[in-house]
Each structure stands twice: as C-alpha cells, then as structure tokens.
Scaffold this active site. Sequence first.
Site, PDB file in Angstrom:
ATOM      1  N   ASN A  47       0.839  -1.214   0.000  1.00 15.90           N
ATOM      2  CA  ASN A  47       0.000   0.000   0.000  1.00 15.90           C
ATOM      3  C   ASN A  47       0.870   1.259   0.000  1.00 15.90           C
ATOM      4  OD1 ASN A  47      -2.617  -0.831  -0.261  1.00 15.90           O
ATOM      5  ND2 ASN A  47      -3.180  -0.560   1.877  1.00 15.90           N
ATOM      6  N   HIS A  83     -11.123   2.968   6.912  1.00 15.14           N
ATOM      7  CA  HIS A  83     -11.556   1.603   6.616  1.00 15.14           C
ATOM      8  C   HIS A  83     -12.999   1.362   7.053  1.00 15.14           C
ATOM      9  CE1 HIS A  83      -7.250   0.784   5.987  1.00 15.14           C
ATOM     10  NE2 HIS A  83      -7.664  -0.263   5.307  1.00 15.14           N
TER      11      HIS A  83
END
Length: 204
Positions: A47, A83
Amino acid sequence: MLLSPWLGLSYSGRDALGNCRWDGCANVKIGLYEGATSFGNMIASFNTNTNAWVAQYVYKRLRFLNNRYVSQVAALVFLAVWHGLHSGYYACFFMEFVVMNFERDLSTFVKQYPRLVSILNAGPLKYIKFVVLKVYVIVFMGYCLGPFVLLKLHRWWNFYYSLFFSGHLLFAGWPLYAPAVKAVLKTVAGERVRIEKKDDEKIK
C-alpha cells in the site's frame, strides 16, 4: 493494470536520466515484501501510495505538535476511520502502533552496539537471524491482522483470548520488560556508540 500504460494512468514523470516512469499504479514493492524480516519492511512494501499520502497529508501536517507519537496515533486513527467503524480495524491499527514502537526501540538500541551487530551478521548466524525474523513476521502478522478480518468485537476478542493475548504481552508489554532485555544485551554487546534518532519515520 494492463491498460494503464496506454491510458497514461501509470505515468509518473521522468527519472534522472530522462526516461519515462510508468510506476504510478505500482502499490507493492515485491522484493521488499517477499524478503521482509520486520513489520517495518512489510508496511513499507505494501500500500505504498496510501502510505505516502497519509505520511504527507496527516503525519507531517502534525509536525507542529513536536510529538512523533501523537502524529503516529492520529495517522493510524485516520486510517482506521477510513476503513470503517468496525472495532476490528481499531484493534488492528492499535497493534501496528505497539509493534512499530517495539521494533523501533529495540532496533535503535541494538544499532548502538557495533560489536553486537557484527556478531549477528557474521557467518552462518546471519542466515539463522533471517530465518528467525522471517518466522517472527509470518507468525505475528497473522496475529495482528486477525481483527482486520474478523471485524466484530466478540470474534476478534475470542481469537486473541484463544492465543492468551500473547502478542499484546510481547509488544504492548515491551516498556515493562525492556530494561531487563537491554541490561542482558549490554553484557554481551561491547562498547556503545550513540546514534541520533530521526525526526520523521515512515508510517503506514
């Protein structure tokens, strides 16, 4: 992305030699990921675009606080909220916080003793060290990511309970037993060399 070079999505400017760079969509450093021997390696290899964005727009924006820990917590809370609202995300990023501080403190301490570093990197011992650290990453990465997958409080709590919260004792409990570990290492480490800490460090 197969079509990204043709669409221009992966174009990210030119390198020092003037060649076009087509790594704008690259988000994983495969070599670093496969050879990772620490959580720091894993975070730096995966990421990468998200890491860079959060470091630039959250972590570094809080420099004025002059407190690395506050900046790190703020960045991790931001990622958790990003998230979702499941408690598992917050439990996972809490583990990232304590693991990274555990690794950073222990690594900084060990690097102050060149004799100890040379012993660990000499001959067959360096291969043994690699295997031990690789097993450490594989085992505890699953431990830390458990809540990220299980999400619900009762699920990840039972998961950790079945493992006797061993990772929490190891990482979150580090400040309690660190003096004893460092005292033992000092007896075999030889002469100490002071190393200045960096102000900015990569975070997830």
